[in-house]
Enzyme design. Sequence first.
Site, PDB file in Angstrom:
ATOM      1  N   SER B 158       0.848  -1.190   0.000  1.00 50.25           N
ATOM      2  CA  SER B 158       0.000   0.000   0.000  1.00 50.25           C
ATOM      3  C   SER B 158       0.883   1.238   0.000  1.00 50.25           C
ATOM      4  CB  SER B 158      -0.887   0.039   1.248  1.00 50.25           C
ATOM      5  OG  SER B 158      -1.620  -1.138   1.359  1.00 50.25           O
ATOM      6  N   GLU B 241       0.643  -4.441  13.427  1.00 51.81           N
ATOM      7  CA  GLU B 241      -0.260  -4.339  12.277  1.00 51.81           C
ATOM      8  C   GLU B 241      -1.692  -4.619  12.698  1.00 51.81           C
ATOM      9  OE1 GLU B 241       0.499  -6.982   8.955  1.00 51.81           O
ATOM     10  OE2 GLU B 241      -0.785  -5.740   7.686  1.00 51.81           O
ATOM     11  N   GLU B 370      -8.997 -16.814   7.934  1.00 58.80           N
ATOM     12  CA  GLU B 370      -8.523 -18.133   8.362  1.00 58.80           C
ATOM     13  C   GLU B 370      -7.297 -18.013   9.265  1.00 58.80           C
ATOM     14  OE1 GLU B 370      -9.331 -17.244   5.252  1.00 58.80           O
ATOM     15  OE2 GLU B 370     -11.158 -18.409   4.974  1.00 58.80           O
TER      16      GLU B 370
END
Lengths: 372, 404
Positions: B158, B241, B370
């Site tokens: 990003s 994060e 997941e």
Amino acid sequence: MNFEFSEEQELLREQARGFLGENCAPSVVRGVLDSQGDYDAELWKKVAEMGWTSTVIPEEFGGLGLSYLELVVVAEELGRAVAPIPFSSSVYLATEAILANGSVEQKEKWLPKLATGEAIGTFALAEGSGRPSAELLNTRLDAGKLTGKKLPVPDGNIADFAVVVAKSDTGDGASLALVDLNQDAVTRRSVRTLDFSRGHSSMEFTGAEAEILGVDGSGWSAMEALMDRAAVMFAWEQVGIADAALEQARDYAMGRYAFGRAIASYQAIKHKLADMYVKNTLARSNCYYGAWALNSDSSELALAAATARVGAIQASVNAAQENVQTHGGMGFTWEFDCQFFYRRAKLLSVNIGSEGFWQDKLITAYEQSNVA
Amino acid sequence: MDFADTQEEATFRQEAADWLKANVPSKQELEGMDEIEAAKFWQKKKYDAGWACITWNKEFGGIGATAIQSVIWNQEESKYDVPQGVFQIGQGMAAPTLMTWGQPEHHERYLPKLASGEEIWCQLFSEPAGGSDLAALRTKAEKDGDDWIINGQKIWTSGAHYSDYGILVVRTDPNVAKHKGLSYFFLDMKSPGVEIKPIKQLTGGAGFNEVYFTDVRIPDSQRLGEVGQGWQVALTTLMNERAAIGGGGGGVNVDLAYKIASEVMIDGKTATRDSAVRAKLANWYVQESGLKFTGYRSMTALSKGTTPGPENSIGKLVGAPKNQEMASFCMDLMEMNGAIWDEELSKEAGLVQMSYMGSPGLRIAGGTDEIMANIIAERVLGLPQEPRMDKGMAFTDVPTGGGS
């Protein structure tokens, strides 16, 4: 921000867990279950001696005068232990109904006995299958005489009195009737339910002596207010069940090996347990909200209670179902204790109205909070 | 149990609110600036007044605020529509890594400019062959004198195109086990040999990039941690994060869905009277409320000085799929018109359609659903990891399936 229980409340939790570990072991639950009895009278007596039945009853009526935060701590622990006692009927419903609606005489008559556990109360709303409404009520209170049939009444066989929702021709269409169950004009029959560790009955009134509780024609709104309060306490019991079922599933999955490794190492099981954890955590956090609203008499109680109740129904039923699934074939046996949670979770989920009933109440409360 | 601030928290909240009220830039002040310029303008203003990165030490531009004060500041700032977001990776992820693993000269040189917004950082971790299995990355670094020469490719970066610096994990030794052959660097994004190509997403937008490295030189002084210690350093970044990506807020919520439902009809009645609609809204309300009060419990923990742990992963794990389901449901409410993504012809100016298209990204970025479930299973519930086929194997011997 202090969105936690106090140290004293945590101490109470520890004490409650220790007490129930000693006095409400799985063998105690199994004893009632095997005999399809109504409750464990010995455990009920001890619980009352601990003062739990008197938690929120004011001191002037023989209670401890503590807050609802203490009561929900006890509720959660009773849920974990799947306690086979009429605590929800007597404490969350009957005691609350009298506290909120009783005259001084009614309070003086029943609260001290409820506090000591000497009297067991219950609450009778349902008249068979389907969602209750004031229009559909057939039970009537006329000139101090109660007639009609209620089914099912939780703990109906062992209760000394019942708070009965009866039809009224005025106001919101209902009244609450307070009826002593030890009289000839009351016929009680045990009914078989899916939870053999908690007795239920049918109840027929044929002109039974009864008195009005609260105001004639405001029984339906009194019942709804009562249900909101009870829903928070039921939700805490259900969260206790949900966490205990998750722990049982986890422990089993760690010890059970298949294809040379613990089944807890397979993602299919890990993700199932993670999903249980997520649902339980959200439900618990909503229960905090409910407890706060109940304890502070917040105007948000209706919304908070429905939110706690819906989340707790979903979490507890899911955890109970997936706990059996994690155990495989052994989970389906009578011998294993998975059935305790499976039975009790579903029982509590319909006892004071189903998931759908509370989902609808939640959105109604949401709509009202947006108007306000 | 109550929602109220303590006396100290209330005082701090008032100070923050007062400053924001007086200083949030007006539309006119930001006129003519692009998104980056506007964000830098606001960040500098906060920095000069001591409201940037407030938990950092004074010498780096903060005020040494507590975690709970930081939450309070964020709550107050989020009441305004101020330009932010471009600094998240630098301030939220690179900076804590620099603080933990960097040298004093790194701190002095880079942290104040991170806090002031003068320099923007990006994260160069993921690769075509290293996503959920991040440590399988292949971009290599070879020592050459006091420099390292980097060759390879990163993906999903990003903001690479407007960033000044990047944090980078590379393979320095392919002959040892996967996690042991990694090292961690930071680099100037204007270095020769760095090539940035935007990735067009399924939404049509392009917020991500591929970044190619061809003989890019990085001085050894820009290494964080020892050679071969890169995985541990990266974990510092990744822990931050999840905190930075947070609760998956924004997008479609119950208020918006209820509003749309109240404007459409089902069987001649407003959709909000339909019991199936009400049940769904109730379930999402339970999730939203559950996340909110889970947040309050975390705040209480912060307030008491404890650090919330991996249980915070549930914010993203619940929020991202919920956003997708709700966007999908809102389009269903519009029936045939739900297909239209047009500011004039769609309800709520097409926000629902935009959310639907963007939501797959939220379920993947920063750890897929997941992976988040694995984190809860392993770190919260203490369940064992799945056996790993590559355990103890030299990286060069690990099967790759041929694709990348």
